[in-house]
Design a protein around this motif. Structure first.
Motif, mmCIF file in Angstrom:
data_model
loop_
_atom_site.group_PDB
_atom_site.id
_atom_site.type_symbol
_atom_site.label_atom_id
_atom_site.label_comp_id
_atom_site.label_asym_id
_atom_site.label_seq_id
_atom_site.Cartn_x
_atom_site.Cartn_y
_atom_site.Cartn_z
ATOM 1 N N LEU A 1 8.436 -13.183 0.542
ATOM 2 C CA LEU A 1 9.043 -12.174 1.566
ATOM 3 C C LEU A 1 10.570 -12.904 1.708
ATOM 4 O O LEU A 1 11.635 -12.344 1.444
ATOM 5 C CB LEU A 1 8.599 -12.004 2.611
ATOM 6 N N ALA B 1 12.501 -12.463 -1.590
ATOM 7 C CA ALA B 1 12.954 -11.145 -1.653
ATOM 8 C C ALA B 1 14.096 -11.046 -0.949
ATOM 9 O O ALA B 1 15.075 -10.231 -1.441
ATOM 10 C CB ALA B 1 11.731 -10.232 -1.249
ATOM 11 N N LEU B 2 14.135 -11.529 0.404
ATOM 12 C CA LEU B 2 15.286 -11.259 1.270
ATOM 13 C C LEU B 2 16.369 -12.145 0.603
ATOM 14 O O LEU B 2 17.653 -11.844 0.808
ATOM 15 C CB LEU B 2 14.939 -11.720 2.645
ATOM 16 N N TYR C 1 18.177 -10.059 -1.681
ATOM 17 C CA TYR C 1 18.505 -8.606 -1.280
ATOM 18 C C TYR C 1 19.818 -8.801 -1.140
ATOM 19 O O TYR C 1 20.545 -9.297 -0.083
ATOM 20 C CB TYR C 1 17.862 -8.407 -0.233
ATOM 21 N N GLU D 1 10.522 -8.124 13.461
ATOM 22 C CA GLU D 1 10.460 -6.927 12.349
ATOM 23 C C GLU D 1 9.044 -7.146 12.024
ATOM 24 O O GLU D 1 8.701 -8.019 11.106
ATOM 25 C CB GLU D 1 11.467 -7.407 11.360
ATOM 26 N N LEU E 1 3.402 4.556 11.371
ATOM 27 C CA LEU E 1 3.641 5.796 10.172
ATOM 28 C C LEU E 1 2.130 6.465 10.233
ATOM 29 O O LEU E 1 2.117 7.623 9.937
ATOM 30 C CB LEU E 1 4.157 5.476 8.885
ATOM 31 N N VAL F 1 1.008 10.467 10.072
ATOM 32 C CA VAL F 1 0.317 10.940 9.247
ATOM 33 C C VAL F 1 -0.986 11.686 9.655
ATOM 34 O O VAL F 1 -1.192 12.764 9.330
ATOM 35 C CB VAL F 1 -0.012 9.946 8.104
ATOM 36 N N ILE G 1 -2.233 15.597 9.393
ATOM 37 C CA ILE G 1 -3.455 16.181 8.677
ATOM 38 C C ILE G 1 -4.301 16.980 9.585
ATOM 39 O O ILE G 1 -4.858 17.940 9.199
ATOM 40 C CB ILE G 1 -3.989 14.735 7.839
ATOM 41 N N THR H 1 -2.435 2.823 0.014
ATOM 42 C CA THR H 1 -0.954 2.975 -0.413
ATOM 43 C C THR H 1 -0.475 2.943 -1.689
ATOM 44 O O THR H 1 -1.211 2.004 -2.461
ATOM 45 C CB THR H 1 -0.042 2.100 0.759
ATOM 46 N N LEU I 1 11.801 -6.856 -3.324
ATOM 47 C CA LEU I 1 10.971 -6.630 -2.237
ATOM 48 C C LEU I 1 9.736 -5.791 -2.479
ATOM 49 O O LEU I 1 8.649 -6.058 -1.628
ATOM 50 C CB LEU I 1 12.113 -5.444 -1.270
ATOM 51 N N ARG J 1 -1.865 8.775 0.639
ATOM 52 C CA ARG J 1 -1.209 9.838 1.561
ATOM 53 C C ARG J 1 0.003 8.799 2.090
ATOM 54 O O ARG J 1 1.037 9.501 2.524
ATOM 55 C CB ARG J 1 -2.001 10.034 2.858
ATOM 56 N N ILE J 2 -0.133 7.536 1.836
ATOM 57 C CA ILE J 2 1.166 6.772 2.347
ATOM 58 C C ILE J 2 1.895 6.078 1.345
ATOM 59 O O ILE J 2 1.059 5.425 0.143
ATOM 60 C CB ILE J 2 0.739 5.812 3.292
ATOM 61 N N ILE K 1 5.276 3.554 -0.109
ATOM 62 C CA ILE K 1 6.159 2.500 0.345
ATOM 63 C C ILE K 1 7.206 2.578 -0.709
ATOM 64 O O ILE K 1 6.898 2.498 -1.934
ATOM 65 C CB ILE K 1 5.659 1.107 0.653
ATOM 66 N N GLY L 1 3.131 10.482 4.220
ATOM 67 C CA GLY L 1 4.109 9.579 4.683
ATOM 68 C C GLY L 1 4.704 8.643 4.017
ATOM 69 O O GLY L 1 4.366 8.006 2.999
ATOM 70 N N ILE L 2 5.956 8.445 4.497
ATOM 71 C CA ILE L 2 6.719 7.437 3.569
ATOM 72 C C ILE L 2 7.346 6.347 4.428
ATOM 73 O O ILE L 2 8.079 6.645 5.128
ATOM 74 C CB ILE L 2 7.920 8.176 2.717
ATOM 75 N N PHE L 3 7.112 5.074 3.944
ATOM 76 C CA PHE L 3 7.847 4.072 4.704
ATOM 77 C C PHE L 3 9.011 3.736 3.960
ATOM 78 O O PHE L 3 8.965 2.914 2.673
ATOM 79 C CB PHE L 3 6.763 2.875 4.415
ATOM 80 N N PHE M 1 12.151 1.894 2.761
ATOM 81 C CA PHE M 1 12.972 0.407 2.764
ATOM 82 C C PHE M 1 14.735 0.798 2.064
ATOM 83 O O PHE M 1 15.438 -0.104 2.326
ATOM 84 C CB PHE M 1 12.375 -0.617 2.154
ATOM 85 N N ARG N 1 9.380 6.966 7.935
ATOM 86 C CA ARG N 1 9.735 5.877 8.680
ATOM 87 C C ARG N 1 10.535 4.858 8.163
ATOM 88 O O ARG N 1 10.131 4.369 6.942
ATOM 89 C CB ARG N 1 8.481 5.168 9.226
ATOM 90 N N GLU O 1 12.882 1.802 7.377
ATOM 91 C CA GLU O 1 12.791 0.270 8.044
ATOM 92 C C GLU O 1 14.100 -0.416 7.670
ATOM 93 O O GLU O 1 14.101 -0.654 5.953
ATOM 94 C CB GLU O 1 11.622 -0.424 7.388
#
Lengths: 227, 227
Positions: free
Chosen positions: A98, A101-102, A105, A196, A205, A209, A213, B90, B98, B151-152, B154, B176-178, B180, B194, B196
């Motif tokens: 992570l 990745a940041l 970014y 976060e 989320l 969902v 459903i 997912t 990321l 169903r979800i 990212i 559902g969509i997370f 970024f 959602r 983020e």
DNA sequence: AGGCCGCTGTTACGGGATTCACAACGAATC
DNA sequence: GATTCGTTGTGAATCCCGTAACAGCGGCCT
């Protein structure tokens, strides 16, 4: 003239919208738009125009009444409010997946938060180059924070180490901590933490969902067939 | 008995706390704690006990009155409410920094969200192994979603591609969509998004930091020295 | 058995956030 | 120049969340 004092009483909900305003305004600025009305800006963000004006009202007049907002005035004003008129150097603690990745970014730097240091305790990671910067040993932490005037730290260490690293950051003069570790941090009142938590996000989320459903989709208009 | 219907009217604020409750409860469970009172649980999360009971009240009795909550009842109940009684498979769209970081983030799987597919359009990334899974070509998207009952999703693709990928996900049956990507997504009412946004988080942190530095530190207790 | 203590479920209240409504102002048009 | 339209600033009203208070129940101790 104690506007700065007053500005700190602004509700959180408003604060979280400021970056969204700024983002949209920068987009408009990039394509040459000069004026924007509260309605236009609000609709593109899916909020009410009155709320936008109310938000701006906390900080005082960005425009003379009767005329729409001027993008070129609004952008620097918001940047000044948020505190990024000048870039805010940040450090990343924890060079795991992570953290890396940041560090990569580039949006962070673009938004005014250049990463000036990446730290880890793992000797295997120290020295590794990420976007032109080496992962540093924790020994260098205090010096670099002081040299670069860093006030914001991004925490991506394992939960078990988070509090210890936090204590050290606080002693080193860090004022804001962006915490990605799934744990609560104890800090003095003079330090701000923003958690976060990815797990929280994906779970809420999941709840929505499940609602869709199981219960048929949620209706905001109060109308649904067959009942 | 329309509890599921009713449950969808729960305020967002409550929903966001459910994962925190669950997290703490699992911790307690792990160390063998059987009972926990609303006060104990609430204090460890820095909220009021009445709020916790209020939150639980939306979903109906987790305990017989007069006795504290039983961890072994609460944990599965919350999991069922959140929708992770069974793991929720997912997929990750975008195998950039990321996306890779999230794919490696084992906490997700631990919390009930195993990643069953990672997709990208970049031929250089396709085939790359991440935690035992190859990055897949987008061609395989629909099939895998159907096969695994995903169903979800990212979303960690660049903002420019986000809407196109979203449309495809929606057609493939994702609920559902997370998200970024720093952009707003248009989806039908039967799909939840959602957002983020890291930039929003760090900017609101920056605001609070500025407040502390400029205006003296904020006091919630109304007491401050020398004024 | 009886009283006391601690706990939850539930309702009522207070405060904050969002929305509405309108007054004040500028520009453009007839 | 008057009028109409669109705009912001701002106070009031509404709605929703967080908090407090209390009733009802269970266990424990005497």
């Amino acid at each position: 003239m104690r506007k700065t004092r007053r500005a700190c009483n602004v509700p959180d909900a408003t604060i979280h919208r400021l970056p969204l305003y700024l983002e949209k305004l920068k987009l408009l600025q990039a394509i040459g738009v000069e004026d924007v009305s509260s309605r236009q800006l609000a609709e593109s963000l899916d909020i009410k125009a009155s709320q936008l004006r109310h938000d701006f009202h906390y900080f005082g007049g960005f425009s003379r009444p009767g005329r729409p907002y001027q993008v070129d005035i609004l952008v620097p004003a918001l940047e000044q409010i948020i505190g990024i008129s000048q870039p805010q150097p940040t450090v990343i603690l924890g060079a795991g997946h992570l953290g890396q990745a940041l560090a990569n970014y580039q949006n962070l730097e673009l938004q005014g938060f250049p990463v000036v240091g990446i730290f880890d305790v793992n000797p295997k990671l120290i020295g590794l180059e990420i976007r032109g910067q080496p992962v540093r040993d924790m020994d260098e932490l205090e010096l670099l924070i002081r040299d670069k005037g860093v006030r914001i730290a991004i925490l991506t260490v394992p939960a078990a180490n988070a509090q210890a690293v936090t204590d050290r950051l606080v002693r080193a003069g860090i004022v804001g901590i962006f915490n990605f570790a799934p744990t609560d941090l104890k800090v003095p009142e003079t330090v701000v933490v923003r958690n976060e938590r990815l797990a929280v996000g994906i779970m809420s989320l999941s709840f929505r969902v499940k609602c869709i459903i199981e219960g048929g989709y949620e209706r905001t208009d109060g109308l649904v067939a067959g009942e």
